[in-house]
Motif scaffolding. Sequence first.
Motif, PDB file in Angstrom:
ATOM      1  N   PHE A 242       0.803  -1.212   0.000  1.00 26.32           N
ATOM      2  CA  PHE A 242       0.000   0.000   0.000  1.00 26.32           C
ATOM      3  C   PHE A 242       0.842   1.271   0.000  1.00 26.32           C
ATOM      4  CE2 PHE A 242      -2.719  -3.230   2.011  1.00 26.32           C
ATOM      5  CZ  PHE A 242      -3.705  -3.264   1.042  1.00 26.32           C
ATOM      6  N   ALA A 243       2.147   1.135  -0.164  1.00 25.86           N
ATOM      7  CA  ALA A 243       3.016   2.318  -0.218  1.00 25.86           C
ATOM      8  C   ALA A 243       2.967   2.934  -1.608  1.00 25.86           C
ATOM      9  CB  ALA A 243       4.446   1.922   0.132  1.00 25.86           C
ATOM     10  N   PRO A 244       3.025   4.250  -1.690  1.00 22.30           N
ATOM     11  CA  PRO A 244       3.058   4.906  -3.006  1.00 22.30           C
ATOM     12  C   PRO A 244       4.397   4.647  -3.691  1.00 22.30           C
ATOM     13  CG  PRO A 244       3.154   6.528  -1.238  1.00 22.30           C
ATOM     14  CD  PRO A 244       3.022   5.197  -0.594  1.00 22.30           C
ATOM     15  N   LYS A 245       4.376   4.726  -5.021  1.00 23.87           N
ATOM     16  CA  LYS A 245       5.629   4.574  -5.776  1.00 23.87           C
ATOM     17  C   LYS A 245       6.505   5.814  -5.587  1.00 23.87           C
ATOM     18  CE  LYS A 245       3.835   1.456  -9.271  1.00 23.87           C
ATOM     19  NZ  LYS A 245       2.400   1.463  -9.152  1.00 23.87           N
ATOM     20  N   LYS A 246       5.931   6.981  -5.828  1.00 19.25           N
ATOM     21  CA  LYS A 246       6.637   8.240  -5.632  1.00 19.25           C
ATOM     22  C   LYS A 246       5.600   9.334  -5.366  1.00 19.25           C
ATOM     23  CE  LYS A 246      10.107  11.330  -7.599  1.00 19.25           C
ATOM     24  NZ  LYS A 246      10.945  11.635  -8.769  1.00 19.25           N
ATOM     25  N   MET A 247       5.841  10.108  -4.316  1.00 18.71           N
ATOM     26  CA  MET A 247       4.864  11.106  -3.897  1.00 18.71           C
ATOM     27  C   MET A 247       5.431  12.515  -4.009  1.00 18.71           C
ATOM     28  SD  MET A 247       2.855  11.440  -0.275  1.00 18.71           S
ATOM     29  CE  MET A 247       1.802  10.031  -0.606  1.00 18.71           C
ATOM     30  N   SER A 248       4.624  13.420  -4.531  1.00 16.54           N
ATOM     31  CA  SER A 248       4.925  14.844  -4.492  1.00 16.54           C
ATOM     32  C   SER A 248       4.236  15.417  -3.258  1.00 16.54           C
ATOM     33  CB  SER A 248       4.402  15.538  -5.753  1.00 16.54           C
ATOM     34  OG  SER A 248       4.551  16.932  -5.624  1.00 16.54           O
ATOM     35  N   ILE A 249       5.011  16.048  -2.399  1.00 17.09           N
ATOM     36  CA  ILE A 249       4.487  16.606  -1.153  1.00 17.09           C
ATOM     37  C   ILE A 249       4.661  18.119  -1.184  1.00 17.09           C
ATOM     38  CG2 ILE A 249       4.679  16.630   1.361  1.00 17.09           C
ATOM     39  CD1 ILE A 249       5.942  13.783   1.069  1.00 17.09           C
ATOM     40  N   VAL A 250       3.573  18.834  -0.957  1.00 13.67           N
ATOM     41  CA  VAL A 250       3.598  20.292  -0.919  1.00 13.67           C
ATOM     42  C   VAL A 250       3.114  20.724   0.460  1.00 13.67           C
ATOM     43  CG1 VAL A 250       2.681  22.415  -1.908  1.00 13.67           C
ATOM     44  CG2 VAL A 250       3.146  20.464  -3.393  1.00 13.67           C
ATOM     45  N   ILE A 251       3.938  21.511   1.125  1.00 12.66           N
ATOM     46  CA  ILE A 251       3.582  22.023   2.448  1.00 12.66           C
ATOM     47  C   ILE A 251       3.411  23.532   2.331  1.00 12.66           C
ATOM     48  CG2 ILE A 251       4.275  22.257   4.861  1.00 12.66           C
ATOM     49  CD1 ILE A 251       6.150  19.831   4.351  1.00 12.66           C
ATOM     50  N   CYS A 252       2.285  24.021   2.790  1.00 13.19           N
ATOM     51  CA  CYS A 252       1.995  25.448   2.779  1.00 13.19           C
ATOM     52  C   CYS A 252       2.469  26.042   4.113  1.00 13.19           C
ATOM     53  CB  CYS A 252       0.493  25.644   2.605  1.00 13.19           C
ATOM     54  SG  CYS A 252       0.002  27.357   2.559  1.00 13.19           S
ATOM     55  N   PHE A 253       3.387  27.005   4.026  1.00 12.37           N
ATOM     56  CA  PHE A 253       3.946  27.614   5.231  1.00 12.37           C
ATOM     57  C   PHE A 253       4.003  29.129   5.073  1.00 12.37           C
ATOM     58  CE2 PHE A 253       7.738  29.056   7.690  1.00 12.37           C
ATOM     59  CZ  PHE A 253       7.257  28.772   8.958  1.00 12.37           C
ATOM     60  N   HIS A 254       3.060  29.818   5.709  1.00 15.85           N
ATOM     61  CA  HIS A 254       3.117  31.275   5.737  1.00 15.85           C
ATOM     62  C   HIS A 254       4.157  31.631   6.791  1.00 15.85           C
ATOM     63  CE1 HIS A 254       2.059  35.481   6.287  1.00 15.85           C
ATOM     64  NE2 HIS A 254       1.579  35.395   5.060  1.00 15.85           N
ATOM     65  N   PHE A 255       5.244  32.248   6.347  1.00 14.30           N
ATOM     66  CA  PHE A 255       6.413  32.428   7.205  1.00 14.30           C
ATOM     67  C   PHE A 255       6.088  33.097   8.525  1.00 14.30           C
ATOM     68  CE2 PHE A 255      10.271  34.230   8.892  1.00 14.30           C
ATOM     69  CZ  PHE A 255      11.196  33.212   8.689  1.00 14.30           C
ATOM     70  N   ASN A 256       6.513  32.416   9.583  1.00 15.20           N
ATOM     71  CA  ASN A 256       6.420  32.922  10.940  1.00 15.20           C
ATOM     72  C   ASN A 256       7.541  32.224  11.697  1.00 15.20           C
ATOM     73  OD1 ASN A 256       5.872  33.223  13.708  1.00 15.20           O
ATOM     74  ND2 ASN A 256       3.666  33.305  13.358  1.00 15.20           N
ATOM     75  N   LYS A 257       8.511  32.989  12.155  1.00 17.00           N
ATOM     76  CA  LYS A 257       9.690  32.414  12.810  1.00 17.00           C
ATOM     77  C   LYS A 257       9.315  31.494  13.972  1.00 17.00           C
ATOM     78  CE  LYS A 257      14.351  33.869  13.709  1.00 17.00           C
ATOM     79  NZ  LYS A 257      15.295  34.957  13.612  1.00 17.00           N
TER      80      LYS A 257
END
Length: 185
Positions: A3-18
């Motif tokens: 059930f593992a993916p072959k290859k995954m594109s991962i996008v993380i949304c991060f509005h910059f905040n230290k």
Amino acid sequence: SSFAPKKMSIVICFHFNKKKIKNLKKICENINNYKFSKNISIITNEINNDEYSSLQRELSKKLKKFTIIKIKNIPESNLLPWYCLDFMKKIYKKKSFSHFLYLEDDILINENNINYWIFARKILKKFNFIPAFLRCENNGKKLFSVDNPETIKINDTPKILTKSEKFGFLNLKYPYHASCLMDRD
């Protein structure tokens, strides 16, 4: 795992905040532990060179390879997650990816969650449904859903159950969960 993916594109949304970089690093460390092939992109607002360098340096402690994409001229900071759609469409054209994962910067989805999603996808596909996750937080005593403004009344909620009725899937009225996992279909 089958059930593992072959290859995954991962996008993380991060509005910059230290102050939020610490949490983002935790999310990235979790992603780094995925055993399958992945391509990781962090989409952020228009940040200055010092902020970019700081973010790059901090995330390099947790990720081997990643890209930071600065989105310019965002009319409203709450719109940043929507810029991920265009990015995901471009990635989709690259046939090497079997799966796509979008996360907001405070969502932790582990490899077991992804394997479960792929398993559930095979079950729900014949019903033309796509599985999702129920986003929960822990108040120290029990888990609660942060995206449902009302108590979920399971008896009044559309569902698909197993023959034993011990397991199944719910079709929630408010399905938002600050992430999205998709396969090529």
